[in-house]
Design a protein around this motif. Structure first.
Motif, PDB file in Angstrom:
ATOM      1  N   GLY A  13       0.785  -1.220   0.000  1.00 53.53           N
ATOM      2  CA  GLY A  13       0.000   0.000   0.000  1.00 53.53           C
ATOM      3  C   GLY A  13       0.818   1.271   0.000  1.00 53.53           C
ATOM      4  O   GLY A  13       0.296   2.337   0.347  1.00 53.53           O
ATOM      5  N   ASP A  14       2.092   1.202  -0.363  1.00 51.82           N
ATOM      6  CA  ASP A  14       2.929   2.396  -0.450  1.00 51.82           C
ATOM      7  C   ASP A  14       2.592   3.139  -1.744  1.00 51.82           C
ATOM      8  O   ASP A  14       3.000   2.739  -2.824  1.00 51.82           O
ATOM      9  CB  ASP A  14       4.409   2.011  -0.433  1.00 51.82           C
ATOM     10  N   ASP A  15       1.829   4.212  -1.636  1.00 47.76           N
ATOM     11  CA  ASP A  15       1.424   4.977  -2.817  1.00 47.76           C
ATOM     12  C   ASP A  15       2.109   6.336  -2.860  1.00 47.76           C
ATOM     13  O   ASP A  15       1.597   7.300  -3.427  1.00 47.76           O
ATOM     14  CB  ASP A  15      -0.098   5.137  -2.832  1.00 47.76           C
ATOM     15  N   THR A  16       3.295   6.411  -2.266  1.00 44.57           N
ATOM     16  CA  THR A  16       4.073   7.639  -2.277  1.00 44.57           C
ATOM     17  C   THR A  16       4.510   7.973  -3.701  1.00 44.57           C
ATOM     18  O   THR A  16       4.915   7.096  -4.464  1.00 44.57           O
ATOM     19  CB  THR A  16       5.332   7.481  -1.400  1.00 44.57           C
ATOM     20  N   ILE A  17       4.421   9.254  -4.065  1.00 39.92           N
ATOM     21  CA  ILE A  17       4.980   9.691  -5.345  1.00 39.92           C
ATOM     22  C   ILE A  17       6.484   9.837  -5.163  1.00 39.92           C
ATOM     23  O   ILE A  17       6.960  10.684  -4.402  1.00 39.92           O
ATOM     24  CB  ILE A  17       4.336  11.012  -5.807  1.00 39.92           C
ATOM     25  N   ARG A  18       7.235   8.989  -5.842  1.00 45.69           N
ATOM     26  CA  ARG A  18       8.679   8.920  -5.627  1.00 45.69           C
ATOM     27  C   ARG A  18       9.464   9.810  -6.572  1.00 45.69           C
ATOM     28  O   ARG A  18      10.605  10.185  -6.262  1.00 45.69           O
ATOM     29  CB  ARG A  18       9.149   7.473  -5.772  1.00 45.69           C
ATOM     30  N   ALA A  19       8.911  10.126  -7.726  1.00 48.86           N
ATOM     31  CA  ALA A  19       9.622  11.004  -8.665  1.00 48.86           C
ATOM     32  C   ALA A  19       8.649  11.589  -9.673  1.00 48.86           C
ATOM     33  O   ALA A  19       7.745  10.898 -10.144  1.00 48.86           O
ATOM     34  CB  ALA A  19      10.731  10.246  -9.392  1.00 48.86           C
ATOM     35  N   VAL A  20       8.838  12.867  -9.996  1.00 47.76           N
ATOM     36  CA  VAL A  20       8.146  13.509 -11.106  1.00 47.76           C
ATOM     37  C   VAL A  20       9.116  13.515 -12.280  1.00 47.76           C
ATOM     38  O   VAL A  20      10.266  13.946 -12.151  1.00 47.76           O
ATOM     39  CB  VAL A  20       7.708  14.946 -10.759  1.00 47.76           C
ATOM     40  N   LEU A  21       8.652  13.038 -13.432  1.00 46.09           N
ATOM     41  CA  LEU A  21       9.507  12.854 -14.600  1.00 46.09           C
ATOM     42  C   LEU A  21       9.075  13.772 -15.753  1.00 46.09           C
ATOM     43  O   LEU A  21       8.090  14.495 -15.649  1.00 46.09           O
ATOM     44  CB  LEU A  21       9.439  11.394 -15.065  1.00 46.09           C
ATOM     45  N   ASP A  22       9.841  13.706 -16.848  1.00 47.48           N
ATOM     46  CA  ASP A  22       9.487  14.347 -18.128  1.00 47.48           C
ATOM     47  C   ASP A  22       9.278  15.857 -17.999  1.00 47.48           C
ATOM     48  O   ASP A  22       8.180  16.380 -18.194  1.00 47.48           O
ATOM     49  CB  ASP A  22       8.233  13.690 -18.719  1.00 47.48           C
ATOM     50  N   TRP A  23      10.375  16.558 -17.744  1.00 46.78           N
ATOM     51  CA  TRP A  23      10.355  18.000 -17.533  1.00 46.78           C
ATOM     52  C   TRP A  23      10.663  18.775 -18.812  1.00 46.78           C
ATOM     53  O   TRP A  23      11.046  19.946 -18.746  1.00 46.78           O
ATOM     54  CB  TRP A  23      11.361  18.377 -16.450  1.00 46.78           C
ATOM     55  N   GLU A  24      10.489  18.172 -19.970  1.00 46.30           N
ATOM     56  CA  GLU A  24      10.945  18.797 -21.211  1.00 46.30           C
ATOM     57  C   GLU A  24      10.223  20.092 -21.544  1.00 46.30           C
ATOM     58  O   GLU A  24      10.742  20.925 -22.284  1.00 46.30           O
ATOM     59  CB  GLU A  24      10.804  17.817 -22.380  1.00 46.30           C
ATOM     60  N   MET A  25       9.012  20.297 -21.014  1.00 48.56           N
ATOM     61  CA  MET A  25       8.266  21.523 -21.316  1.00 48.56           C
ATOM     62  C   MET A  25       8.183  22.461 -20.115  1.00 48.56           C
ATOM     63  O   MET A  25       7.367  23.379 -20.084  1.00 48.56           O
ATOM     64  CB  MET A  25       6.868  21.167 -21.823  1.00 48.56           C
ATOM     65  N   SER A  26       9.048  22.260 -19.132  1.00 54.73           N
ATOM     66  CA  SER A  26       9.014  23.091 -17.934  1.00 54.73           C
ATOM     67  C   SER A  26       9.533  24.495 -18.215  1.00 54.73           C
ATOM     68  O   SER A  26      10.361  24.716 -19.101  1.00 54.73           O
ATOM     69  CB  SER A  26       9.838  22.441 -16.825  1.00 54.73           C
ATOM     70  N   THR A  27       9.046  25.457 -17.421  1.00 52.69           N
ATOM     71  CA  THR A  27       9.439  26.853 -17.573  1.00 52.69           C
ATOM     72  C   THR A  27       8.905  27.632 -16.381  1.00 52.69           C
ATOM     73  O   THR A  27       8.364  27.050 -15.435  1.00 52.69           O
ATOM     74  CB  THR A  27       8.893  27.426 -18.899  1.00 52.69           C
ATOM     75  N   LEU A  28       9.057  28.956 -16.413  1.00 54.27           N
ATOM     76  CA  LEU A  28       8.369  29.830 -15.469  1.00 54.27           C
ATOM     77  C   LEU A  28       7.140  30.384 -16.170  1.00 54.27           C
ATOM     78  O   LEU A  28       7.239  30.902 -17.285  1.00 54.27           O
ATOM     79  CB  LEU A  28       9.274  30.992 -15.032  1.00 54.27           C
ATOM     80  N   GLY A  29       5.991  30.267 -15.525  1.00 52.20           N
ATOM     81  CA  GLY A  29       4.790  30.739 -16.186  1.00 52.20           C
ATOM     82  C   GLY A  29       3.562  30.610 -15.313  1.00 52.20           C
ATOM     83  O   GLY A  29       3.647  30.595 -14.081  1.00 52.20           O
ATOM     84  N   ASP A  30       2.426  30.483 -15.956  1.00 53.35           N
ATOM     85  CA  ASP A  30       1.127  30.449 -15.289  1.00 53.35           C
ATOM     86  C   ASP A  30       0.876  29.056 -14.716  1.00 53.35           C
ATOM     87  O   ASP A  30       0.731  28.087 -15.468  1.00 53.35           O
ATOM     88  CB  ASP A  30       0.040  30.813 -16.311  1.00 53.35           C
ATOM     89  N   PRO A  31       0.788  28.922 -13.387  1.00 52.56           N
ATOM     90  CA  PRO A  31       0.625  27.588 -12.786  1.00 52.56           C
ATOM     91  C   PRO A  31      -0.683  26.905 -13.171  1.00 52.56           C
ATOM     92  O   PRO A  31      -0.757  25.670 -13.158  1.00 52.56           O
ATOM     93  CB  PRO A  31       0.670  27.871 -11.279  1.00 52.56           C
ATOM     94  N   LEU A  32      -1.701  27.667 -13.540  1.00 52.69           N
ATOM     95  CA  LEU A  32      -2.990  27.047 -13.865  1.00 52.69           C
ATOM     96  C   LEU A  32      -2.943  26.277 -15.185  1.00 52.69           C
ATOM     97  O   LEU A  32      -3.833  25.472 -15.452  1.00 52.69           O
ATOM     98  CB  LEU A  32      -4.090  28.097 -13.884  1.00 52.69           C
ATOM     99  N   THR A  33      -1.896  26.485 -15.983  1.00 52.33           N
ATOM    100  CA  THR A  33      -1.751  25.635 -17.180  1.00 52.33           C
ATOM    101  C   THR A  33      -1.480  24.197 -16.783  1.00 52.33           C
ATOM    102  O   THR A  33      -1.954  23.268 -17.442  1.00 52.33           O
ATOM    103  CB  THR A  33      -0.628  26.155 -18.095  1.00 52.33           C
ATOM    104  N   ASP A  34      -0.742  23.985 -15.687  1.00 51.57           N
ATOM    105  CA  ASP A  34      -0.521  22.617 -15.190  1.00 51.57           C
ATOM    106  C   ASP A  34      -1.823  22.010 -14.682  1.00 51.57           C
ATOM    107  O   ASP A  34      -2.112  20.833 -14.934  1.00 51.57           O
ATOM    108  CB  ASP A  34       0.504  22.629 -14.051  1.00 51.57           C
ATOM    109  N   LEU A  35      -2.598  22.808 -13.958  1.00 50.36           N
ATOM    110  CA  LEU A  35      -3.864  22.289 -13.434  1.00 50.36           C
ATOM    111  C   LEU A  35      -4.819  21.968 -14.573  1.00 50.36           C
ATOM    112  O   LEU A  35      -5.504  20.934 -14.549  1.00 50.36           O
ATOM    113  CB  LEU A  35      -4.504  23.308 -12.484  1.00 50.36           C
ATOM    114  N   GLY A  36      -4.903  22.828 -15.575  1.00 52.59           N
ATOM    115  CA  GLY A  36      -5.778  22.560 -16.720  1.00 52.59           C
ATOM    116  C   GLY A  36      -5.416  21.265 -17.414  1.00 52.59           C
ATOM    117  O   GLY A  36      -6.287  20.494 -17.832  1.00 52.59           O
ATOM    118  N   LEU A  37      -4.112  20.993 -17.533  1.00 52.58           N
ATOM    119  CA  LEU A  37      -3.669  19.747 -18.160  1.00 52.58           C
ATOM    120  C   LEU A  37      -4.059  18.542 -17.315  1.00 52.58           C
ATOM    121  O   LEU A  37      -4.526  17.522 -17.840  1.00 52.58           O
ATOM    122  CB  LEU A  37      -2.161  19.779 -18.370  1.00 52.58           C
TER     123      LEU A  37
END
Length: 347
Positions: free
Chosen positions: A225-249
């Motif tokens: 039952g270990d459901d810890t998020i261990r890593a966030v991957l695939d940062w190829e489109m990362s930048t500084l910008g509007d955080p709600l674009t991540d939420l919309g996705l």
């Protein structure tokens, strides 16, 4: 009787890679390297490599037709290195190589992290409703943690240009579409234009992942039952910008595509999966941000994914994709366009 050596995965010259690693990180590799392509990605290529004792991951751009700025290895490497030590779980970044003589393209090497990327509702259903709910809500919490990082404090103060971010994003993805446009796509110009006429006012900028969804994270996934998020991957489109674009996705990927079979699947059908409205509510409560314009951001996500899929379809028609599941990508593009139009019109 001799056994022929295994062939290198396409796009990965293991002998050249070993030579470069021995020079750049002496002592890291202790034996001959073998490797395999990690299936599931639809853009940059990801490989697991091993010397029989340790494992690492190599990331490189796709073969052939590459859209400008879309496969920046320096950018990916920089952001995961910067986020190490924050509340955002990322693999350790070991090496960036921009010498194309090694693998034919820039690449980077990072630590291997054990975990499961849940890509379909069927895979997620195996966890059961309670664990599914916890895992997806943890995904929202991780997004809030990412958007709480002070970019300047981790050396990412110049990671992007937040001013005019949404307008620039629309223009950028319009150019990406033009670069991969090999057929007529009904409604996509209408969607692009409607988004441009209804730009919302952005909140304060943050580090933005750009492709935040369940199968871009690794979850513990153990039977206990270990459901810890261990890593966030695939940062190829990362930048500084509007955080709600991540939420919309994330909302888009938590919606029902209305397809019985799809090479790009949402996980919304898994028992216990929180609804898009619940994800929005949790994000708003934990981040303190106004999510009243989320329908625009979700419609923009449908548009962006339509453009990405069309680019993959274009590479597929040129025979420049690696792995399985690309033959039906082109069928999905009109579905994403229609969802984008409906979301924007109906809110």
């Amino acid at each position: 009787m001799t056994t022929a050596p295994a062939e290198d995965p396409r796009g990965l010259d293991l002998e050249r890679l070993r030579g470069h690693l021995d020079h750049a990180l002496p002592g890291l590799v202790s034996g001959p390297l073998s490797g395999r392509l990690i299936e599931g990605g639809r853009s940059n290529l990801t490989y697991e490599i091993t010397d029989g004792a340790s494992r690492w991951v190599v990331r490189r751009p796709p073969l052939g037709h590459v859209l400008a700025t879309a496969h920046d290895m320096r950018r990916e490497h920089r952001v995961i290195a910067a986020l190490r030590g924050t509340a955002v779980p990322v693999p350790g970044a070991l090496l960036l190589c921009e010498d194309e003589a090694v693998l034919g393209a820039p690449f980077y090497v990072m630590e291997y992290v054990d975990g499961v990327p849940y890509r379909t509702a069927g895979q997620l259903a195996a966890l059961g409703p309670d664990r599914t709910r916890r895992a997806v809500l943890a995904l929202v919490d991780t997004l809030v943690d990412l958007h709480a990082v002070d970019p300047g404090a981790v050396g990412l103060g110049d990671f992007g240009r937040p001013e005019g971010f949404l307008d620039r994003q629309l223009r950028r993805w319009g150019k990406q579409l033009a670069a991969s446009r090999g057929r007529e796509l009904a409604g996509i110009d209408e969607l692009h234009g409607a988004l441009g006429r209804a730009l919302p006012a952005s909140p304060a900028p943050t580090v933005v992942h750009g492709d935040f969804r369940l199968d871009n994270v690794l979850i513990g996934g153990s039977p206990s039952g270990d459901d810890t998020i261990r890593a966030v991957l695939d940062w190829e489109m990362s930048t500084l910008g509007d955080p709600l674009t991540d939420l919309g996705l994330l909302v888009m990927y938590s919606s029902d595509l209305g397809l019985t079979e799809s090479p790009v699947s949402t996980t919304s059908g898994a028992p216990g999966h929180p609804s898009p409205a619940e994800l929005i509510e949790r994000y708003a409560a934990r981040s303190g941000r106004d999510t009243g314009a989320i329908s625009w951001y979700t419609a923009f996500a449908w548009f962006k994914l339509a453009v990405i899929l069309e680019g993959i379809h274009y590479r597929y028609t040129l025979g420049q994709t690696v792995g399985a599941g690309f033959d039906r990508i082109g069928e999905l593009v009109p579905v994403f366009i229609e969802h984008g139009l409906t979301t924007l019109q109906e809110g």
